[in-house]
Design a protein around this motif. Structure first.
Motif: not given
Length: 708
Positions: A254-258
């Motif tokens: 979940l929420h890759r790049g965050e």
């Protein structure tokens, strides 16, 4: 009405031109008048509302206008990392007025401390323990150093007030006031508390009722015309994943790049989850109290600068340490309080146009129902009151010894004056003084008290460091890779029987033990691929869920859903859990069940402290020696409804304090400086929840048989 124009003109210039602020925030505006007037105050606002500036701008303006000299403002924090984080900001603000700020805590070098003593900063950032060390140190002329003291700012004051560090802080502040011979303004900064007026009176100490004081908690300038129905705004989700492995899989996907901050309720789980995330290729940093200072600092700095990454933490990152622009908060299972959840939720949603968010990942049924209970109470606007622990007799003993160390000799009729009539440090402390004298901790001669041989023997090592370090963790071994300290581990991991090489899990990776220096409590390791174990033991004898949250768990089991997003997995699992507990919960009272081949069990749903109180009060029908939990009490096999009715009749008028295990008394810091009966009574009072126990005893009880 005071406003920004009442601040020092140079400060206003920099607020507008250096910070680029077009206006102050509501709290900062509202704090100007009372703080400039010298009032004590609690500044209450959510995380990231500018509380540091709300306190420092008026006090710096007063410093300039009234020409305060020397170290006139103390800024006290519960965590050294928080102090480190705040120092650059306060150095900037003081420099605008030609003033200085400096840092003093256990990690500050001797050279830097000497410079502070010769060039006194206007603002000193420190901890209560370091303040006490300065008061008792032979190298610090505390009368001269603190002679200019005018105000103390206590950041995250609720973190002090709820445990013994709060009593210690109040006692040290009273001693400081006597040293400087003037009242010292007290300003507490806090968020997420349910009883701010009571907290303010607590913070004032001996000045409560005699000094002007107010809670500063401004409302938004344009509130909605009517309260919106439902919970506070935020993107809150509750999911059930069933294991740490599954939690790592979800977090990695979940929420890759965050930037994601994951909170766990134990150091062991932080380590295990951190290792699993790294195995899935996630850039992961760790933070907890048993990691070395360098390890934590590197993690915090890297996390502040990185984007696509995760930091896994215990409550060490719950308070106001800046970890940069955070995107997501993830909570594993449930935090212990609603207040803790609010602190963590407040880490997000700071950018314009973003909502505060938190994803709960429950690893088991207890985590699922506990999380749902916290969210249910949060949705109702309920937050725990901050209550100081009762009967801090051990802190009284520690303070008496510290005062004699500070002053060398104290009049045996004058010692009470040092605490200016502060509750537990008054006449009620005389039995503690008599015991300290009788056992040789204090000597008494010519009407004077001074440090005795028993205090030298027990606390004198390294200039009485153990006496001034009021709150310490259980003994741990330092883990070293070469000369680099990684952190500390529980000695049980180094002594338990194992087959094959001994491996530890620390800083999110596995290490093989190569050598143990038992005398110096050091453990040398080399990195290996997998197989490490993490373990820490703590003082958990006073832990447990509160009456209010345990009752909220019962509501969840009876069908109440928190008004947040429940995933399909969470809803399905909740249905299963509710079916299992169906016979054991009742909305109108409590239940006593008798299963096949087992003891009867009283399902109180009252919390750990209430159950411990009830077990002591009804000892005649309670299985002796059991360890109480949050939800129920085991009863004797020969219990009958008639016996129960007879015993419970009038029990609310004869409530007993809980029994206390001798091992728990030994775990009370400075218990050896108390008469054994007072040490036992101190823990018994803290273990009790008399109001909740009284409530349970007045509720109807249903007897059920043949419950599987």
């Amino acid at each position: 009405m005071s406003g920004i124009d009442d601040l020092d003109p140079a400060l206003v210039h920099h607020i507008v031109n250096t910070l680029g602020w077009s206006a102050l925030r509501p709290l900062q505006q509202a704090a100007i008048e009372p703080l400039l007037a010298g009032e004590d105050a609690i500044l209450l606002a959510p995380t990231a509302a500018g509380k540091t500036e709300a306190a420092s701008f008026p006090l710096l303006s007063a410093m300039a206008a009234q020409r305060w000299t020397g170290t006139s403002v103390l800024y006290v924090c519960p965590l050294k990392a928080l102090l480190n984080n705040l120092l650059p900001r306060l150095e900037t603000y003081t420099a605008w007025l030609g003033r200085t700020a400096a840092l003093w805590h256990g990690d500050v070098t001797t050279t830097r401390r000497r410079r502070i003593l010769t060039e006194r900063p206007d603002v000193l950032l420190t901890t209560p323990e370091s303040l006490e060390s300065m008061l008792v140190s032979a190298n610090v002329d505390h009368t001269a150093f603190f002679s200019g003291l005018r105000a103390v700012v206590i950041d995250e004051v609720h973190a002090f007030a709820g445990d013994d560090r709060g009593w210690h802080l109040l006692a040290v502040l009273e001693r400081l006031q006597r040293v400087v011979d003037r009242p010292v303004q007290r300003v507490g900064l806090s968020a997420t508390i349910g009883n701010p007026e009571e907290l303010l009176r607590w913070l004032q100490g001996s000045g409560a009722g005699s000094r002007p004081a107010r809670v500063v908690a401004p409302r938004p300038e344009q509130p909605p015309p009517a309260p919106a129905p439902g919970p506070p705004p935020g993107d809150i989700q509750l999911d059930y994943v069933g294991s740490a492995d599954n939690a790592a899989t979800v977090i990695a996907a979940l929420h890759r790049g965050e930037k994601r901050l994951v909170f766990c309720e134990s150091r062991k789980l932080v380590e295990e989850l951190g290792e699993k995330l790294r195995a899935r290729g996630v850039t992961t940093f760790l933070s907890h109290a048993s990691l070395s200072v360098d390890q934590r600092r590197r993690a915090e700095e890297a996390f502040a600068e990185a984007r696509d990454c995760v930091i896994v933490s215990t409550s060490t990152l719950e308070l106001g340490i800046d970890v940069g622009d955070l995107d997501r908060v993830i909570q594993i299972d449930a935090p212990t309080t609603v207040a803790s959840f609010l602190q963590r939720l407040g880490r997000t949603g700071r950018r314009p146009g973003t909502l505060r968010n938190c994803l709960f990942l429950a690893l088991d049924d207890g985590g699922l129902t506990g999380a749902a209970a916290v969210l249910l109470q949060w949705s109702r606007g309920w937050v725990e009151p901050v209550v100081a622990p009762p009967e801090p007799r051990h802190i009284v003993a520690q303070q008496l010894l510290a005062l004699c160390l500070q002053e060398h000799r104290v009049g045996d009729r004058l010692w009470q004056e040092w605490w200016n009539g502060l509750g537990p440090f008054g006449r009620g402390a005389e039995p503690v003084v008599r015991y300290l004298v009788r056992e040789g901790f204090l000597e008494q001669d010519g009407g004077q008290l001074f440090v005795g041989p028993e205090a030298e023997r027990r606390f004198g090592h390294r200039h009485f460091m153990r006496l001034t370090a009021v709150f310490t963790a259980p003994p741990q071994f330092t883990v070293l890779h070469g000369r680099n300290e990684i952190g500390r581990t529980d000695p049980d991991l180094l002594t338990e029987e194992i087959e094959g090489p001994r491996r530890l899990l620390l800083a999110g990776r596995s290490w093989q033990v190569t050598y143990i220096d038992w005398q110096r409590r050091r453990c040398f390791v080399e990195p290996v691929d997998g197989g490490g174990k993490a373990k820490w033991t703590g003082a958990g004898h006073l832990r447990g869920t509160s009456f209010e949250l345990t009752r909220a768990v019962r509501e969840v089991l009876l069908g109440a859903d928190p008004p947040v997003t429940l995933t399909g997995r969470a809803s399905t699992r909740l249905t299963t859990v509710r079916d299992h507990y169906l016979p054991l919960v009742h909305p109108g009272g409590t239940v006593i069940t008798r299963g096949t081949g087992g003891y009867p069990r009283w399902w109180t749903w009252a919390g750990y402290r209430a159950n411990a109180t009830l077990a002591s009060t009804l000892a005649e029908v309670v299985v002796p020696g059991q360890r109480c939990d949050d939800v129920g009490i085991r009863l004797r096999d020969d219990l009958t409804p008639e016996t129960w009715k007879r015993l419970v009749a009038g029990a609310t008028d004869r409530l007993c304090l809980p029994d206390v295990d001798k091992r728990a008394v030994r775990g009370l810091k400075f218990a050896e400086a108390l008469p054994p009966r007072l040490a036992h009574a101190t823990l018994a009072h803290r273990l009790a929840d008399l109001p909740a126990a009284r409530t349970v005893l007045t509720e109807p009880v249903r007897f059920l048989h043949d419950v599987g």
